[in-house]
Design an enzyme around this catalytic site. Sequence first.
Site, PDB file in Angstrom:
ATOM      1  N   GLU A  44      75.873 100.303  22.053  1.00 53.70           N
ATOM      2  CA  GLU A  44      75.854 101.394  21.073  1.00 53.70           C
ATOM      3  C   GLU A  44      77.041 101.410  20.102  1.00 53.70           C
ATOM      4  O   GLU A  44      77.532 102.477  19.752  1.00 53.70           O
ATOM      5  CB  GLU A  44      75.729 102.751  21.793  1.00 53.70           C
ATOM      6  N   GLU A  70      59.555 101.373  10.890  1.00 57.39           N
ATOM      7  CA  GLU A  70      59.672 101.284   9.434  1.00 57.39           C
ATOM      8  C   GLU A  70      61.106 101.423   8.930  1.00 57.39           C
ATOM      9  O   GLU A  70      61.413 101.038   7.813  1.00 57.39           O
ATOM     10  CB  GLU A  70      58.823 102.380   8.781  1.00 57.39           C
ATOM     11  N   TYR A  93      56.737 109.047  28.620  1.00 56.02           N
ATOM     12  CA  TYR A  93      57.256 109.536  27.339  1.00 56.02           C
ATOM     13  C   TYR A  93      56.703 110.944  27.098  1.00 56.02           C
ATOM     14  O   TYR A  93      55.512 111.117  26.891  1.00 56.02           O
ATOM     15  CB  TYR A  93      56.802 108.568  26.247  1.00 56.02           C
ATOM     16  N   ASP A 135      58.442 103.165  17.537  1.00 53.22           N
ATOM     17  CA  ASP A 135      57.933 104.238  16.669  1.00 53.22           C
ATOM     18  C   ASP A 135      58.696 104.293  15.347  1.00 53.22           C
ATOM     19  O   ASP A 135      58.148 104.639  14.309  1.00 53.22           O
ATOM     20  CB  ASP A 135      58.086 105.611  17.352  1.00 53.22           C
ATOM     21  N   SER A 146      64.166 101.506  11.422  1.00 54.41           N
ATOM     22  CA  SER A 146      65.240 101.105  12.327  1.00 54.41           C
ATOM     23  C   SER A 146      65.534  99.614  12.181  1.00 54.41           C
ATOM     24  O   SER A 146      64.725  98.850  11.687  1.00 54.41           O
ATOM     25  CB  SER A 146      64.865 101.459  13.763  1.00 54.41           C
ATOM     26  N   GLY A 203      81.836  96.836  19.841  1.00 48.95           N
ATOM     27  CA  GLY A 203      81.876  95.953  18.685  1.00 48.95           C
ATOM     28  C   GLY A 203      80.625  96.194  17.867  1.00 48.95           C
ATOM     29  O   GLY A 203      79.801  97.045  18.215  1.00 48.95           O
TER      30      GLY A 203
END
Lengths: 597, 597
Positions: free
Chosen positions: A278, A217, A482, A214, A219, A282
């Site tokens: 996350e 555009e 979701y 989603d 990420s 590193g």
Amino acid sequence: MDQFQDSKQNGKAEEMKWWGWGHQNKLFPFENRPHFWPWVKFKLGIDFDPTNVTPQFQDSWIPTCKATSQELAELNVICGNLENSISTDAKVRCQHSYGKSYPDLWRARRMNFQKAPDVVVFPKTHEQVQSLLKWAERNHWTAIPFGGGTNIVGGVENRDLLQRKCMIISLKKMNRLVQFNESSQTARMQAGMVGPEVEKALNDLGYTLGHFPDSFEFSSLGGWIVTRSAGMQSDGYGKIENLVVSLRVATAQGTFETMVVPTSSAGPDLNHMMIGSEGTLGIVTEAVMRVHKMPVRKLYLGYLVKEFSQAVGVIRECHDDQTRPTLFRVQDVHETELAFKLKTAPVGLQKWVQKVGKKLIQWRGYQTPCLVIAGFEGTPQEVGFKSKFFHAKMKKTGAFALGPSVGKTWSKDKYNVPYLRDSLMDYGVIVDVAETATTWENVVSLYESTVACMNKKFQSLGVKGYIGCHLSHSYGTGACLYFTYACLEKTKDLSQYYDLKSTITQHFVNEGATLSHHHAVGYEHKPWLKQEIGETGLEALQALKKHFDQKDFLNPGKLMSRDPHEFIRSITSPKVEGNDKASYTRLSSQKNQEIQV
Amino acid sequence: MDQFQDSKQNGKAEEMKWWGWGHQNKLFPFENRPHFWPWVKFKLGIDFDPTNVTPQFQDSWIPTCKATSQELAELNVICGNLENSISTDAKVRCQHSYGKSYPDLWRARRMNFQKAPDVVVFPKTHEQVQSLLKWAERNHWTAIPFGGGTNIVGGVENRDLLQRKCMIISLKKMNRLVQFNESSQTARMQAGMVGPEVEKALNDLGYTLGHFPDSFEFSSLGGWIVTRSAGMQSDGYGKIENLVVSLRVATAQGTFETMVVPTSSAGPDLNHMMIGSEGTLGIVTEAVMRVHKMPVRKLYLGYLVKEFSQAVGVIRECHDDQTRPTLFRVQDVHETELAFKLKTAPVGLQKWVQKVGKKLIQWRGYQTPCLVIAGFEGTPQEVGFKSKFFHAKMKKTGAFALGPSVGKTWSKDKYNVPYLRDSLMDYGVIVDVAETATTWENVVSLYESTVACMNKKFQSLGVKGYIGCHLSHSYGTGACLYFTYACLEKTKDLSQYYDLKSTITQHFVNEGATLSHHHAVGYEHKPWLKQEIGETGLEALQALKKHFDQKDFLNPGKLMSRDPHEFIRSITSPKVEGNDKASYTRLSSQKNQEIQV
């Protein structure tokens, strides 16, 4: 010409709003959607107008940068003394303070940037990132990697309990396609490439990564990898972890790099040590990804079914006989209703066709239907084979075929949906999403119990609430559910948000479902990680953290962080942190109240 | 009736020969294969007869068990005081001393069992395994998990440098299907189930795991998981890591257990911490596996191509358009020659058909062809769709279609091949395999350079050697190359074996290929692990080892073990370890020399 927005990309990375989702000058395109707001207002009990005044940015509200000029000079040298390699600009720092969760936007709108980083650095190479980490470790700074900044679990926020100086390492300038190997179907890419950049680079060569979350555009590749992201077409192309061939990671222990081989049995798969980490172990700087030829054919079909469970049964079967679509979504009655309310008003003949269509659908017994979208991508043969058998299965369950137009509508709007939240927040509405994955056996019951659980919660809070759900990704053994939910915010702080958030996440984990299918842990999901992976699992992750980051300077306070009470505290003492002047008053029934920022 | 051996299983676990491969009373079925031995003798320069006397077992040569009666009593209590739960029997200990690598069999034939374990324990539950680990850690013993004992990289051998007492934890009695969930397509199984047990249990329910490695008849679920095994049909069903849903692992830190969900983004995938960990971090006791419906249709097709590379091109394409077979093998000219030499002699009309066929093939220019086998399994629709497009691609490259009979022959013999080694060892022949994976770009060049490299090695050793190869598994980005090589052993120890082994493995790693695609690391591949995963990767694994096993008591000396020189020493000082009386003389040109054991 391709009907699908994601197919051809202009390859431009854009900055997002500092206070909301998406492009600086874009809001959700409400034009010609007459049914939406009346429905929302009824659903959520809104009887006042929104105050959609764009929050104004004020430099003076951002804490002063604590870096010394000596430190800044050193950081600049590390980044090659290039122009715009480091920034202490207030707005830049504010833009790198948060991701895009509801609490992030809530605080941004109130100009609450108390924990803004001191510096944002923009390295261009792996070696520079490596040096930045060494420097940060040596100088007792914290360092937080930042890709597209779209994380919604607090993944990029400064949560250092030791109050060290903080640098955000933005990978924005690491956005090159380094190497493309058509023969091996691999592309080596820098981790800072954002969705449109990835697709532009590959599309020009006739290829695609096939990864369209989603947040596509904005990420980044690195962000996708370290959060175990899933694109909308992951059923066909694979979740991000299935696309990773090799990783290059800058760590405080030196460069961590895996071999470029399709697979191996030389010990545990070390890619998986970093996928999902996350930025706590590193910083992924480069990845070799498996790419796919651009599909020659795309066929997106819409269906209506009477029950959510009917469509669930079909997709489960498709995993048995290799006819599963590239994308498969079933929206429950509530989301289907929302989708219909968001439709643009038809004109001319279209008006008549829609009216007749609606009558026909109702006459056939689809009073409160569920919308199914199945997308097939690939060679004409593959699309033909799969869609034929899929269609037969859907017909067998008594589904009502809507043809390819619904797919087109969905595809056109798919990146617009996140903008809705900003408009709803103008009304003082809490809007959040929660997603999970569970085995087929539990999919329908988990769906039902979650809706019931949240409705009960709304009731106990004394608010009218909305909760809808779609099945977004599926696997041989189960699927992702979701949920999207919304209600008016009655508290003057985030406690109501956290109350809802904990209710739904706790429900997932209690029911044996995962706390997140593709949004990761950050600090928002931390309280449930132990219940999910057990003490032994958590301690193993902590051992890795200790090994890679003895000083706990890399994105502290996230994922496996050793302070499990941190988040709980933020729930139980719901006092708004930060600038007291940030008195953006929650909108109540008083009309046209001004936003005070 | 199904033509494929692996389809219906009797579910019986059998003990293997203590000195060789396979069933106690079975040798390779040489009957009516007149071309094999003359060809082998010519190829390897053998001008003497074999001495195929079965090695005789002698109790007195096994080191005395060092366990005290108090210790044995305690172990017995842990295992529930059940009959046959612990064994100190000499033969049982010898049978659990080694896996089935060439050096393992070489030493077994010489009654070299100097490092035999002191006790073999047979727990029945996860809790018992957990208690055994706690006990071993507390009492300064080493513990080594043992599944089917088919490992060929030294994975189950006692390599403790501290000379502690050693227990083998056999999972043989942990062979139950615990739970089957048809709706979610999952099966919870105890890790000690061996191939036939797994398939019997699932087949009875109409399902299959689809995992058929060469060692299928003897190897275990847990062994497959901790070595990242690949079955012959892995292209269709997935490598073992793709089938794991959840693991239960006994560790010295407590039980490690992952959630039963299709996937998640809650941190790094912890299944992958244990998959491939080779019993160094814990012992996998149970796994929830993704299962598949028994395929309704199986179609195995044979083809001949003139060049290895032709078939490689086809399978690469099949990964693009989703038409890849469930199994795909290309044998190079050398392996194809071997396959033809192993054929049973035809009788009657068959004789005439084969003769005409052979003429036709040669007339069409296939003097030294490569054999391709492509197996399709699934629904009739799926098999029909994929085989049709696959066949078209093969024809386009000019392949000669052999129809389904070759596939049947291959399937019939597929579990017999490992028996060949024992017969060749009777001649004093070194036989070994080495497999790797590399990206498509390098597949053909790696194949060619490896054959050249090994032939050069044979030459430098002054022996006539054989090396053949097949492409055994394929992926979107590359494939596995599986080499088999053989030559007469000229040294009286294992130095020639290790010389060959290091030559080929070093070549793989130098060429950017993995040191193993599905045979794991053990101690035989340890010297190359650092080159493969880098110092940072190795140190990360060592950090995990240190966390889970502070006393280094769990399968010490393997995988990431901190003594990298151990194996190198065993190469450079090739003195045979162990019992000096083990004077099994390598067979030379003297005919009918007796085996002195």
